[in-house]
Design an enzyme around this catalytic site. Structure first.
Site, mmCIF file in Angstrom:
data_model
loop_
_atom_site.group_PDB
_atom_site.id
_atom_site.type_symbol
_atom_site.label_atom_id
_atom_site.label_comp_id
_atom_site.label_asym_id
_atom_site.label_seq_id
_atom_site.Cartn_x
_atom_site.Cartn_y
_atom_site.Cartn_z
ATOM 1 N N GLU A 296 36.500 27.060 50.255
ATOM 2 C CA GLU A 296 35.789 28.078 51.243
ATOM 3 C C GLU A 296 36.581 27.821 52.694
ATOM 4 O OE1 GLU A 296 33.024 29.952 50.582
ATOM 5 O OE2 GLU A 296 33.992 30.707 52.500
ATOM 6 N N ASP A 300 38.779 30.704 54.306
ATOM 7 C CA ASP A 300 38.201 31.300 55.589
ATOM 8 C C ASP A 300 39.178 31.172 56.962
ATOM 9 O OD1 ASP A 300 36.012 31.798 54.367
ATOM 10 O OD2 ASP A 300 34.586 30.036 55.314
ATOM 11 N N SER A 549 33.333 36.136 51.168
ATOM 12 C CA SER A 549 33.930 35.296 52.113
ATOM 13 C C SER A 549 35.000 35.545 52.601
ATOM 14 C CB SER A 549 34.130 33.932 51.458
ATOM 15 O OG SER A 549 33.035 33.161 50.800
ATOM 16 N N ASP A 592 34.538 55.713 53.910
ATOM 17 C CA ASP A 592 33.484 55.680 53.212
ATOM 18 C C ASP A 592 33.965 55.284 51.977
ATOM 19 O OD1 ASP A 592 30.914 56.290 52.307
ATOM 20 O OD2 ASP A 592 30.935 58.284 52.637
ATOM 21 N N GLY A 611 28.323 58.252 52.126
ATOM 22 C CA GLY A 611 27.492 57.765 53.141
ATOM 23 C C GLY A 611 27.366 56.276 53.119
ATOM 24 N N ASP A 613 25.759 53.059 51.678
ATOM 25 C CA ASP A 613 25.020 52.629 50.464
ATOM 26 C C ASP A 613 24.999 51.265 50.357
ATOM 27 O OD1 ASP A 613 27.738 51.382 49.207
ATOM 28 O OD2 ASP A 613 28.150 53.324 49.746
#
Ligand SMILES: *[C@@H]1O[C@H](CO)[C@@H](O)[C@H](O)[C@H]1NC(C)=O
Ligand SMILES: *[C@@H]1O[C@H](CO)[C@@H](O)[C@H](O)[C@H]1NC(C)=O
Ligand SMILES: *[C@@H]1O[C@H](CO)[C@@H](O)[C@H](O)[C@H]1NC(C)=O
Ligand SMILES: *[C@@H]1O[C@H](CO)[C@@H](O)[C@H](O)[C@H]1NC(C)=O
Ligand SMILES: *[C@@H]1O[C@H](CO)[C@@H](O)[C@H](O)[C@H]1NC(C)=O
Ligand SMILES: *[C@@H]1O[C@H](CO)[C@@H](O)[C@H](O)[C@H]1NC(C)=O
Ligand SMILES: *[C@@H]1O[C@H](CO)[C@@H](O)[C@H](O)[C@H]1NC(C)=O
Length: 634
Positions: A296, A300, A549, A592, A611, A613
């Protein structure tokens, strides 16, 4: 999923019964009891000493959404006029009338004034007392529940909180005063790391081939992301800007991994490191090195740092090696007003400091130790049902306060689609206990993603054999973009039109058994970014990773670069972006995403559509357009 936080206190809980009728938040009324149902095990032993923490009702919380909108909605005349921490603290602090009403109730009940302690923030009154005393004075009865071997919770009910006091009390939490308490492991399913891939790949699957723009469908690199999202901003005022990444100990990064990554993808950054801020004894431990410990942090920081170079990245390393930390812990550190002594944090969720366990951080908790960074990314989440409503609400209001101060808070939306961590779903009726994945089961939303005052980031992918120039889909490789509808939080105003439009135009093939389909609850994610085939350096090798992540770091970097451009022109930071990104006027700043879905709980999940969701939100950013629009704002 591995357990991230080992809890060591035999503690917990809060009083619901007597308070359930007065809460004036919709969600409070609906769920005023612990959301995790536990069989009563035994009455709490009379010889035990406990501390009761009474969370006092803050002022003006009912208007917090409007207050936040007033500085975050582009049409507001006060757009961008963020509040100082002092103004925020003062505006929301419990009133003197609240403090004295609760104090006099306790004294009238028979406690000695010396037993009462008011926290510095005036947010809490704590009483250290004994079990017989609370039974006698407050008519409070406490039970101990054993949830799994070695994991205890204390929950108490009082039939004696008078009407005139109830309106001043937000929540009551009881902690066991633990002298030489045995070490207890916390249960599996509270706060679990958003895994960087949902089906763990073997440690160190090595990247073969040469990543280039031509094969971004197989290797996602910083270069691919810059192309996908038109990220082309050279920081002008890096030293005036701030971007923080939160990690929870013992999660750590390896410097050698950062260097390996930079040597391939950001050569000017070799030997650069994040600026460490240690919260509650947080350390970048190097004792254990594996993808479980470093996966992680490496991911990151590699992406956060590479995308905003040369802007420094701050690492908010949270929690000591014994207890770890929870979300409230990093919040305490950036906002002293959130911090309280002995009990602001929930020992069931957060680390409680000082930590007197061997090797623990035996110092006062880190309280307001740094100014809130302008952008904060957190690649961790918990299943919403594992938080009590009171806890989730209190924390969520804190995010609103940080937004009011001009901070953008970004959380990953989870990697299991409509299911929770590990693919767990909720039992149909009770919505309380997780069951294993299979057919049926209620969807299991993720917190803090469901808090309406953070920005939740979902994941997309470049479709196999497609180019970086073609439209992306929702991520369907290993990870599935977390998305859905809260069981706690009502719908914020800013997303009403978008979410109702989705439910009307693309009605999901599910009933209220699977999710709250009333169109009246918070839906997520808000937006998304690539989270597939992400090339990371991890434990000495370049490997692939998948999930939200990565996505949250990409959005964090973009918002940081936009902040830089605004700061360089004498403007403020963008702060809370949700009211803006849902506006039709801003839709051209997003690609989109209309294909893919987020399977889970034995269903295909929700489907991406034109649009907004509940898979990819409003889509992925075009930074050029978004920057242009945000530079036009005051
Ligand atoms: C509870 O507190 C009292 C008074 O401080 C003390 O005498 C007693 O030993 C404590 N009991 C436990 C079990 O810690
Ligand atoms: C905790 O996790 C272990 C190992 O994954 C599992 O065997 C056990 O059943 C889990 N306990 C609970 C309460 O979920
Ligand atoms: C490293 O792993 C060992 C064995 O699992 C464990 O006992 C130890 O606490 C770990 N150390 C850290 C710093 O996490
Ligand atoms: C991508 O191309 C390869 C090689 O041409 C082919 O084997 C594979 O099936 C294609 N994948 C998809 C999803 O079209
Ligand atoms: C769905 O949310 C609405 C609004 O908060 C609430 O009134 C309703 O009871 C919820 N439905 C279920 C099944 O929980
Ligand atoms: C990963 O790196 C280590 C040390 O750098 C090396 O020994 C190992 O063979 C590598 N793993 C793979 C799968 O190549
Ligand atoms: C982003 O918007 C700019 C300006 O409209 C456009 O030139 C560019 O092609 C867009 N980028 C992508 C990746 O679509």
């Amino acid at each position: 999923m591995r357990l991230l936080f080992l809890r060591v206190l035999a503690i917990v809980s809060w009083v619901a019964g007597a308070l359930s009728h007065r809460a004036n938040h919709v969600a409070h009324r609906r769920h005023a009891v612990e959301s995790v149902t536990l069989a009563r095990a035994r009455r709490l032993e009379a010889h035990r000493n406990i501390t009761i923490h009474i969370g006092l009702k803050q002022q003006h919380l009912d208007g917090i959404e409007e207050t936040l909108m007033s500085v975050s909605h582009p049409d507001s005349p006060m757009y961008g006029q963020h509040w100082s921490p002092a103004k925020v603290a003062k505006h929301f602090a419990p009133s003197d009338a609240t403090v004295s009403a609760v104090e006099s109730w306790l004294i009238k009940a028979g406690f000695h004034p010396d037993q009462l302690r008011l926290s510095r923030s005036k947010g809490w009154i704590s009483i250290r007392t004994s079990v017989p005393d609370i039974g006698f004075l407050l008519k409070m009865e406490c039970d101990v529940h054993t949830h799994s071997p070695g994991h205890e919770r204390i929950s108490c009910e009082s039939s004696l909180v008078p009407e005139e006091v109830r309106e001043h009390v937000d929540l009551i939490r009881v902690t066991h005063v633990h002298k030489d308490a045995p070490l207890l492991k916390y249960s599996n399913h509270t706060q679990s790391k958003t895994p960087s891939f949902s089906k763990p790949l073997p440690d160190g699957i090595v990247v073969h081939g040469v990543p280039s723009l031509a094969n971004c469908d197989k290797f996602t690199t910083p270069q691919c992301l810059r192309q996908l999202y038109s990220i082309d901003i050279k920081p002008e005022v890096p030293q005036r800007n701030s971007f923080a990444v939160v990690e929870f100990t013992p999660q750590a990064y390896l410097g050698s991994d950062l260097d390996l990554f930079f040597s391939h993808f950001s050569t000017s950054q070799e030997k650069k490191r994040p600026v460490l801020v240690s919260i509650d004894g947080g350390v970048v431990q190097q004792q254990n090195q594996s993808s479980t410990y470093d996966g992680e942090g490496d991911l990151d920081l590699e992406y956060a740092m590479a995308l905003i170079d040369p802007t420094p990245v701050t690492l908010l390393q949270t929690g000591d090696l014994v207890q770890g930390g929870g979300f409230d812990n990093w919040l305490d550190a950036v906002d002293g007003s959130f911090c309280t002594f002995e009990g602001g944090d929930d020992p069931n969720q957060d680390g409680v400091y000082p930590d007197t366990q061997p090797g623990g951080f035996d110092h006062p908790e880190s309280c307001g130790i740094i100014a809130p960074p302008k952008v904060v990314t957190v690649s961790y989440d918990q299943d919403e049902f594992t938080a009590t409503v009171a806890y989730a609400m209190r924390q969520c209001y804190e995010y609103a306060k940080l937004g009011l101060m001009g901070t953008t808070i970004l959380y990953s939306s989870g990697d299991y689609g409509v299911a929770g961590n590990g693919g767990a779903c909720l039992q149909d009726k009770s919505r309380c206990r997780p069951i294993n994945v299979g057919k049926g089961g209620r969807f299991n939303p993720s917190f803090p993603a469901t808090c309406p005052y953070i920005t939740a980031v979902g994941a997309t992918q470049i479709n196999p054999n497609s180019t970086v120039y073609e439209p992306e889909s929702a991520c369907e490789q290993f990870a599935h973009s977390g998305g859905g509808f809260s069981n706690i939080f009502p719908m914020p105003f800013y997303q009403e039109a978008a979410v109702k439009g989705y439910l009307k135009n693309h009605p999901p093939p599910y009933t209220a058994e699977q999710y709250n389909n009333s169109g009246m609850v918070r839906a997520y994610p808000d937006l998304s970014a690539n989270g597939a085939n992400i090339v990371v350096a991890r434990n000495g090798n370049l490997s692939f990773t998948y999930g939200t992540s990565a996505s949250v770091q990409v959005i964090g970097a973009i918002m940081t670069l936009i902040n830089d451009a605004r700061l360089a022109r004498g403007k403020g930071t963008v702060g809370f972006i949700n009211p803006l990104i849902y506006l039709p006027a801003y839709s051209s700043a997003f690609h989109d995403i209309t294909t893919g879905s987020n399977q889970g709980c034995g269903t295909p999940g929700f489907t991406a559509a034109k649009g907004w969701d509940p898979v990819t939100g409003v889509g992925t950013p075009n930074t050029t357009v978004l920057l242009d629009m945000l530079l036009r704002l005051p």
